[in-house]
Scaffold this active site. Structure first.
Site, PDB file in Angstrom:
ATOM      1  N   ASP A  38       0.813  -1.209   0.000  1.00 55.11           N
ATOM      2  CA  ASP A  38       0.000   0.000   0.000  1.00 55.11           C
ATOM      3  C   ASP A  38       0.845   1.257   0.000  1.00 55.11           C
ATOM      4  O   ASP A  38       2.073   1.233  -0.105  1.00 55.11           O
ATOM      5  CB  ASP A  38      -1.060  -0.024   1.101  1.00 55.11           C
ATOM      6  CG  ASP A  38      -0.480  -0.311   2.454  1.00 55.11           C
ATOM      7  OD1 ASP A  38       0.638   0.162   2.709  1.00 55.11           O
ATOM      8  OD2 ASP A  38      -1.140  -1.006   3.240  1.00 55.11           O
ATOM      9  N   LYS A  60      -4.917   2.878  -0.257  1.00 56.41           N
ATOM     10  CA  LYS A  60      -5.195   3.116   1.157  1.00 56.41           C
ATOM     11  C   LYS A  60      -4.700   4.476   1.615  1.00 56.41           C
ATOM     12  O   LYS A  60      -4.448   4.688   2.787  1.00 56.41           O
ATOM     13  CB  LYS A  60      -4.603   2.014   2.058  1.00 56.41           C
ATOM     14  CG  LYS A  60      -5.241   0.684   1.842  1.00 56.41           C
ATOM     15  CD  LYS A  60      -5.517  -0.024   3.130  1.00 56.41           C
ATOM     16  CE  LYS A  60      -6.933   0.166   3.590  1.00 56.41           C
ATOM     17  NZ  LYS A  60      -7.188  -0.305   4.920  1.00 56.41           N
ATOM     18  N   MET A 175      -3.143   9.390  12.120  1.00 60.05           N
ATOM     19  CA  MET A 175      -4.268   9.858  11.288  1.00 60.05           C
ATOM     20  C   MET A 175      -4.975  11.048  11.932  1.00 60.05           C
ATOM     21  O   MET A 175      -6.201  11.135  11.900  1.00 60.05           O
ATOM     22  CB  MET A 175      -5.274   8.703  11.063  1.00 60.05           C
ATOM     23  CG  MET A 175      -4.638   7.494  10.401  1.00 60.05           C
ATOM     24  SD  MET A 175      -5.690   6.023  10.419  1.00 60.05           S
ATOM     25  CE  MET A 175      -5.475   5.415  12.095  1.00 60.05           C
TER      26      MET A 175
HETATM   27  N1  SAH Z   1       0.740   0.499  10.623  1.00 58.14           N
HETATM   28  C1  SAH Z   1       1.232   1.841  10.485  1.00 58.14           C
HETATM   29  C2  SAH Z   1       0.153   2.873  10.706  1.00 58.14           C
HETATM   30  C3  SAH Z   1      -0.910   2.862   9.665  1.00 58.14           C
HETATM   31  S1  SAH Z   1      -2.151   4.046   9.935  1.00 58.14           S
HETATM   32  C4  SAH Z   1       2.413   2.052  11.440  1.00 58.14           C
HETATM   33  O1  SAH Z   1       2.679   1.198  12.284  1.00 58.14           O
HETATM   34  O2  SAH Z   1       3.100   3.056  11.305  1.00 58.14           O
HETATM   35  C5  SAH Z   1      -1.642   5.350   8.867  1.00 58.14           C
HETATM   36  C6  SAH Z   1      -1.131   6.507   9.667  1.00 58.14           C
HETATM   37  O3  SAH Z   1       0.153   6.206  10.166  1.00 58.14           O
HETATM   38  C7  SAH Z   1      -0.940   7.771   8.889  1.00 58.14           C
HETATM   39  O4  SAH Z   1      -2.133   8.474   8.731  1.00 58.14           O
HETATM   40  C8  SAH Z   1       0.025   8.519   9.782  1.00 58.14           C
HETATM   41  O5  SAH Z   1      -0.637   9.064  10.897  1.00 58.14           O
HETATM   42  C9  SAH Z   1       0.898   7.401  10.287  1.00 58.14           C
HETATM   43  N2  SAH Z   1       2.120   7.255   9.499  1.00 58.14           N
HETATM   44  C10 SAH Z   1       2.520   6.183   8.803  1.00 58.14           C
HETATM   45  N3  SAH Z   1       3.732   6.397   8.244  1.00 58.14           N
HETATM   46  C11 SAH Z   1       4.095   7.640   8.607  1.00 58.14           C
HETATM   47  C12 SAH Z   1       5.254   8.435   8.381  1.00 58.14           C
HETATM   48  N4  SAH Z   1       6.278   8.002   7.625  1.00 58.14           N
HETATM   49  N5  SAH Z   1       5.303   9.671   8.929  1.00 58.14           N
HETATM   50  C13 SAH Z   1       4.297  10.121   9.689  1.00 58.14           C
HETATM   51  N6  SAH Z   1       3.184   9.415   9.932  1.00 58.14           N
HETATM   52  C14 SAH Z   1       3.077   8.185   9.417  1.00 58.14           C
END
Ligand code: SAH
Length: 508
Positions: A38, A60, A175
């Site tokens: 994704d 996504k 998010m």
């Molecule tokens: N499973 C993922 C989270 C997925 S939900 C994890 O463990 O990181 C998606 C959210 O994750 C995004 O909306 C944001 O809030 C956060 N996110 C994921 N990657 C990011 C990044 N590189 N920098 C900042 N926020 C991030």
């Protein structure tokens, strides 16, 4: 009975920096028939999958669900049932706000074996790259990961805002960009000090990382003014103050610079890795590729005649590689060079001669120029000596000419060719149009000419106007200048290391 091997791997891709995937994750990718990935999984990671593996993007991104969750679940089940090894590559950790739990449930329900490979969650990594330790002995003993998806104003919110506001030291919201104003006021409304430091980290751990800081009272307004959009994490707590001293990533010398790398794909990684480690965002646009000669005959004959050869002069790593490939193809090894002296132009070529053939060079002119080789040979008796020069077709004539002038019997043979690489220039053109390219690197004259050929002739001049270039040495720089390019960096040492050092000096 041994259990069947898992069919589906739910793999955490890490937060964005492709170096932050686990070793197990890479092993799974290397075994994949199908990769379902994704938006938040670093696209570079797909390189670890076999070339023939099916790659399926399922989106996504907030508001752009290429496939719905139910469709993704069905896809995983269907591909696994067809007998494929499936890797479901998910941003961060698969079981932290990524709906990995739902995917695992669907697999369990379908009776399909799976393995979960945890990943570095963005909640930990993005603050780390922003210089914010989530815990600190002096400042906090508790951390909470919270979804910002739920509007705190909704009465049915499942989040105990009072407990979060007063009971937890560090809060990390996923998010939470859209709901940031509501999150901040809910925390303040439930008793958190409005002066509590807060930060928003966008695209954490990537070259696009941006961080906005403030207090609970003003962070929403600051993020709005800075135009922060998802994906971003919100961090609230006293630990945010530490960023002032610990912000290591965004302070790296090339941070925020977008640099085009035009080297051949097989060779680009070294330069790109060094530039990335200094913070640059590399746009790999290989302009050339290294190919075998049309006819190996002359090289093979020269190898057969090594016993009657006095010197072999290697002018590039590629020359070394093709020479030893053919030597081995003839069923021979480095002993064929017994009694033959070896010269290597530049330290990288000498290092390859050592690692590939176990041969120490007798002569290593430090600079990557035929003229320097000629100068070095002045101390050697060359009259009547046979000098073999295995190198690229169409290389500059100065070296064989000068060696011959010193009395040598020069045998120049084609060991490889440098051909244009038909790279898709779409992304490069888009970045040039946005004026978002800070530097273009050239490591040989052929990279300059073939790079120019990638751009539509009618638009070339406008696209490249004022874009600075960095060249590995004076000959490459001359080619670039003659093509009308703006040479801002000319490495005084004609090596990749020298080029990187010169770029650093320019950036400073
Ligand atoms: N499973 C993922 C989270 C997925 S939900 C994890 O463990 O990181 C998606 C959210 O994750 C995004 O909306 C944001 O809030 C956060 N996110 C994921 N990657 C990011 C990044 N590189 N920098 C900042 N926020 C991030």
């Amino acid at each position: 009975m041994t259990p069947a091997a898992p069919l589906v791997y739910l793999v955490g891709a890490g937060p964005g920096d492709p170096g932050l995937i686990t070793r197990r994750g890479i092993e799974c990718l290397a075994a994949a028939d199908v990769v379902v990935y994704d938006y938040l999984a670093a696209p570079e990671l797909l390189r670890h999958a076999p070339a023939g593996a099916e790659r399926i993007y399922v989106g996504k991104r907030a508001g752009d669900h290429t496939l719905s969750q139910a469709e993704i679940n069905r896809l995983l089940v269907e591909r696994a049932r067809a007998g494929n090894t499936v890797v479901r590559l998910k941003g961060g950790d698969p079981f932290v706000f990524g709906r990995g739990g739902e995917e695992a449930e669907a697999l369990a329900e379908a009776g399909i074996a799976f393995e979960v490979v945890p990943g570095v969650t963005s909640a930990v990594a993005a603050p780390a790259y922003a210089g914010i330790p989530l815990s600190h002995r002096r400042l906090t003993a508790t951390i909470a990961f919270v979804t910002g998806h739920e509007d705190p104003d909704k009465p049915e919110s499942g989040i105990d805002w009072a407990a979060l506001a007063r009971g937890i030291g560090t809060l990390v919201f996923f998010m939470g960009v859209k709901t940031l104003p509501a999150i901040a006021s809910a925390l303040i409304g439930h008793g958190r000090d409005p002066q509590t430091p807060a930060a928003v980290v966008r695209w954490g751990t990537t070259p696009r990382q941006r961080t906005v800081t403030g207090t609970l009272a003003d962070i929403a307004e600051r993020a709005r003014q800075a135009g922060v959009r998802p994906p971003a994490l919100v961090v609230v707590g006293e630990v945010v103050r530490l960023r002032e001293r610990l912000n290591w990533f965004e302070r790296r010398p090339l941070f925020g610079r977008r640099i085009v790398v035009t080297r051949a794909r097989e060779q680009a990684s070294d330069l790109a890795r060094r530039l990335s480690a200094l913070g640059a965002e590399c746009l790999e646009t290989p302009a050339i590729r290294i190919a075998p000669p049309e006819d190996f005959g002359p090289l093979d004959e020269a190898i057969a005649a090594l016993a009657a050869t006095d010197w072999v002069v290697f002018t590039s790593v590629n020359g070394v590689d093709f020479f030893f490939d053919r030597l081995e193809a003839a069923g021979r090894d480095a002993r064929a060079l017994a009694g033959v002296k070896a010269a290597a132009i530049g330290p990288a070529t000498a290092a390859r001669l050592k690692s590939r053939g176990g041969i120490r060079s007798d002569l290593v002119p430090e600079t990557f120029r035929a003229e320097a080789v000629v100068a070095a040979f002045r101390r050697e008796p060359l009259a009547g000596r046979v000098v073999l020069l295995p190198r690229a077709a169409g290389a500059r004539p100065v070296l064989p000419r000068e060696l011959a002038a010193m009395g040598a019997v020069v045998r120049e043979v084609e060991a490889y060719r440098t051909l244009p690489e038909p790279t898709d220039p779409a992304e490069l053109i888009a970045r040039l149009e946005e004026r978002a390219v800070d530097l273009i690197t050239f490591t040989s004259s052929s990279t300059v000419t073939h790079f120019l050929d990638l751009l539509p002739p009618a638009r070339r001049e406008a696209l490249l106007a004022g874009v600075p270039c960095a060249c590995i040495g004076p000959i490459t720089a001359e080619t670039a200048r003659r093509a009308g390019l703006a040479v801002a960096v000319e490495a005084p040492r004609y090596t990749i290391e020298g080029l990187v050092a010169a770029i650093l000096a320019w950036a400073a």
